[in-house]
Enzyme design. Structure first.
Site, short mmCIF file in Angstrom:
data_model
loop_
_atom_site.label_atom_id
_atom_site.label_comp_id
_atom_site.label_asym_id
_atom_site.label_seq_id
_atom_site.Cartn_x
_atom_site.Cartn_y
_atom_site.Cartn_z
N HIS A 83 62.41 16.49 27.05
CA HIS A 83 63.00 17.69 27.65
C HIS A 83 64.02 18.34 26.72
O HIS A 83 64.33 19.52 26.87
CB HIS A 83 63.59 17.40 29.04
CG HIS A 83 64.86 16.60 29.06
ND1 HIS A 83 64.91 15.24 29.22
CD2 HIS A 83 66.16 17.00 28.95
CE1 HIS A 83 66.16 14.82 29.23
NE2 HIS A 83 66.95 15.88 29.07
N ASP A 220 59.78 10.24 28.26
CA ASP A 220 60.65 11.37 27.90
C ASP A 220 61.13 11.22 26.45
O ASP A 220 62.30 10.93 26.19
CB ASP A 220 61.83 11.43 28.86
CG ASP A 220 62.50 12.80 28.88
OD1 ASP A 220 62.18 13.61 27.99
OD2 ASP A 220 63.32 13.05 29.77
N SER A 644 71.41 12.91 27.27
CA SER A 644 69.95 12.93 27.13
C SER A 644 69.58 12.78 25.66
O SER A 644 70.07 13.51 24.81
CB SER A 644 69.38 14.25 27.65
OG SER A 644 69.50 14.32 29.04
#
Length: 712
Positions: A83, A220, A644
């Protein structure tokens, strides 16, 4: 009141042995004071080495300006979340080559795709305490606005001094809510290319349904590569550029982890609010978050309706919708967390204890009443700013306002311009204005703004910025504005850069005209914010200094709230119990993908991945305890947004996973850390390597990385 703002922070570090090992987003230079904690959980890297940004493993950590990442080869190969690379994937996707859906793998360096002007890599090289240079000698008689502007002026001077070499981007963020300032120098790499992203059905498996949930099975991860000029220095994107030779990179360990193993996590966490007062929590809980959730929910509905049935529109707004959905779920999680645990009441008790201690150990004065007054003004200002955001919720209008503000600021000497509009910011402004073409459709923007103006009309009139209502267009005027403007054309939008204010004032473009009309009202709001912030910046550091001294007296840890700077946290692989009778984690496995697969989004796993699972082609990536390949795992690490893509390392500093999310019950950790239920979610490196080998055949990247496989 106290002799020093800086010294208590350092002094308190020697008394944290009794602290929870899991809590804390520590500045690297603090880690030597955490030796006993690191040793206790089993970390074998010397704390002094972790504190040195020039040494392994910290020298391999990078920021993507909103996400975290790390080098995994000497040739500038970077691993981060799927992402986090989504913008680069979207930029290169077309209806004919939909890399969002199908993924992308460059088998050769020549096939690597441009990440775009907004895809940047920041390598932190130096951090220095500049608190005295920012705060020393400020007159106590200054108004809030005057104080804020003097601090900003000093910060701009410190940045200009640091950026004498244009290869670097420097910043001077505040720590401890304005008690300390550190100047951070980062090498800014401008040519960043997309190397590999798995299909969305791998990288985003489970989608918004599984977001913040566990167990989940999201792959991810993605890979980028940093490029520089042939002289080794950052350069604008060019086919003549060469891969950046990073000073260090992480060794990848496929040996895996087990329950209870220690982990280190390094990255750039965004924002936390651990030291905010009960009144600030109640404002967020009762006013700010409900309004935010309602606005985003409505906006998402408008986007969905406006893009439905229009080929290509969904691709343009995919990243926008993904980001909004993520913010929405986090906001809803915060509201649910506040309902589940009365954090305000917990803070009430802590606040009462602090105020009792302060009466005995402080020097009295008006600190606490000044604090309450400043916070009240902050909350009132925030409501007006939220109303302004609704009233001006148009990408075209934001572009027009940016362009006009830039023309005004460029009439001043560079050092006197507002931060964000100096010459150093011009490339970022151009990048934002250019990037708009990837995520903009006039009819969708019009629909979003129309709905936002209707929401604004329902906001309590006392929260409407003074004079704004008379300046706003009526909803029935919007179609004509969008038809008459030329700002939707990227080249014409960029052509406004460099024009003087008079050109804007004489323009017939309706969005430019509106931007000019809104300027005074916008500046009044901005100046009010400066007054509020200046008063906060005067009183909050005094409060934080007292809080630090109070916590020191209790032997409790003191670390600054996250502020997008490099931090280290640590903990253990651990399950948790969200409610009675349920234990979650610590691992999910590929079998869960088969169980969830429906052949429909967001559970539409690739056929070759499902086949590999059914045939149990696990090879060296099979966990000996689980008997299969782990996908995601939980740890007690202290993380938040911005983490992240953060490297998750084992006790030796080897890469074993990537952070990408938190459990739903953990969302309120931004305000209060509860070690019993706070868990971060990571993608296991073994799943990443397995997908690369068995599904996407990324053999070139597997060969490029240094991978330690399990001993047979």
């Amino acid at each position: 009141m106290f002799k020093s703002i800086v010294l208590p922070v350092v002094a308190v570090m020697g008394v944290i042995a009794s602290a929870n090992a899991d809590e804390g987003q520590w500045q690297p230079h603090q880690l030597p004071q955490l030796k006993s904690e690191l040793k206790r959980i089993g970390i074998t890297i010397p704390a002094e080495k972790l504190a040195d940004l020039s040494k392994h493993p910290m020298s391999a950590m990078v920021s993507l300006g909103g996400c975290s990442a790390s080098f995994v080869s000497p040739d500038g190969l970077i691993v981060t979340n799927h992402h986090c690379a989504y913008g680069a994937v979207q930029r290169n996707a077309t209806p004919e080559h939909n890399y969002i859906v199908n993924g992308y793998l460059a088998k050769t360096r020549d096939a690597e795709l441009p990440g775009g002007p907004s895809t940047l890599v920041y390598v932190t090289e130096k951090v220095e305490n500049v608190t005295d240079r920012v705060l020393k000698g400020l007159s106590p008689s200054l108004s809030g606005k005057e104080r804020h502007e003097q601090v900003e002026s000093r910060i701009k001077a410190l940045i200009a001094e640091c950026e004498s070499d244009k290869a670097y981007r420097c910043s001077v963020p505040a720590f401890h809510r304005g008690g300390e300032y550190y100047r951070i120098r980062q090498l800014m790499i401008r040519d960043v290319r997309l190397v590999y992203a798995p299909a969305d059905s791998v990288g985003n498996f489970g989608g918004d349904i599984d977001n913040y949930e566990f167990p989940r099975q999201a792959g991810d991860f993605s890979f980028l590569r940093a490029y520089v000029g042939k002289d080794g220095r950052p350069a604008d994107p060019s086919p003549d550029n060469v891969p950046y030779h990073s000073k260090d990179f992480l060794v990848v360990s496929a040996e895996g982890l087990k329950n209870g193993d220690p982990i280190l996590l390094a990255g750039y966490p965004g924002r936390t609010s651990r030291y905010k007062l009960p009144s600030e929590i109640r404002f967020a809980r009762d006013v700010d978050y409900p309004a935010k959730a309602a606005s985003i929910t409505a906006d998402l509905s408008v986007i969905a309706a406006a893009t439905m049935g229009n080929p290509g529109y969904d691709v343009r707004y995919a990243s926008v919708a993904k980001s909004l959905n993520n913010v929405l779920k986090k906001t809803q999680g915060l509201m649910d967390g506040f309902a589940r645990t009365d954090i305000a009441a917990i803070k009430d008790k802590q606040d009462a204890e602090f105020r009792g201690w302060y009466k005995q150990h402080g020097k009295g004065g008006s600190l606490l009443s000044d604090l309450d007054t400043a916070i009240g003004a902050d909350m009132a200002g925030s409501q007006q700013e939220a109303a302004w955001a609704e009233a001006t919720h148009s990408d075209l209008l934001k572009s027009a306002r940016t362009l006009y503000r830039l023309s005004l600021e460029r009439q001043k000497p560079d050092a006197q311009r507002e931060a964000g509009y100096q010459e150093r910011d011009l490339s970022f402004i151009k990048a934002r204005l250019t990037r708009l073409e990837q995520s903009f459709v006039p009819s969708v923007d019009q629909a979003r703004w129309t709905a936002a103006l209707n929401r604004y009309a329902k906001v309590d009139a006392k929260n409407h910025p003074h004079g704004l209502d008379a300046l706003l267009p009526k909803a029935d005027a919007l179609p004509g504005m969008y038809k008459a403007t030329e700002l939707a054309d990227t080249s014409k939008r960029l052509a406004w850069i460099g024009k003087d204010p008079e050109a804007f004032r004489s323009s017939h473009d309706p969005f430019i005209q509106l931007a000019v009309r809104l300027q005074d009202t916008g500046m009044a709001l901005e100046n009010h914010r400066k007054e509020v912030d200046g008063n906060l910046e005067r009183v909050i550091p005094q409060y934080m200094e007292a809080v630090i001294a109070w916590k020191k007296s209790q032997g409790k840890p003191v670390y600054p709230d996250a502020n997008s700077t490099l931090r280290v946290t640590y903990g253990t692989v651990a399950p948790y119990t969200p409610r009675d009778g349920i234990i979650k984690g610590p691992f999910s496995t590929v079998e869960g993908i088969v169980q969830k697969a429906t052949n429909k989004e967001p559970f539409n796993a690739p056929a070759n991945l499902l086949q590999a699972i059914r045939e149990k082609r696990y090879g060296v990536f099979k966990d000996p305890v689980l008997g299969t390949v782990p996908v995601n795992f939980l740890s007690s690490a202290d993380t938040t947004g911005g983490n992240s893509g953060s490297a998750v390392m084992n006790k030796r500093g080897e890469l074993v996973g990537l952070n990408f999310d938190s459990t739903y019950e953990s969302i309120t950790k931004d305000w209060y850390f509860d070690p019993v239920i706070t868990r971060a979610i990571h993608v296991d490196i073994r799943y990443m390597l397995w997908v690369m080998k068995e599904v996407d055949h990324a053999d070139n990247l597997l060969k490029e990385m240094t991978i330690k496989y399990p001993k047979k």
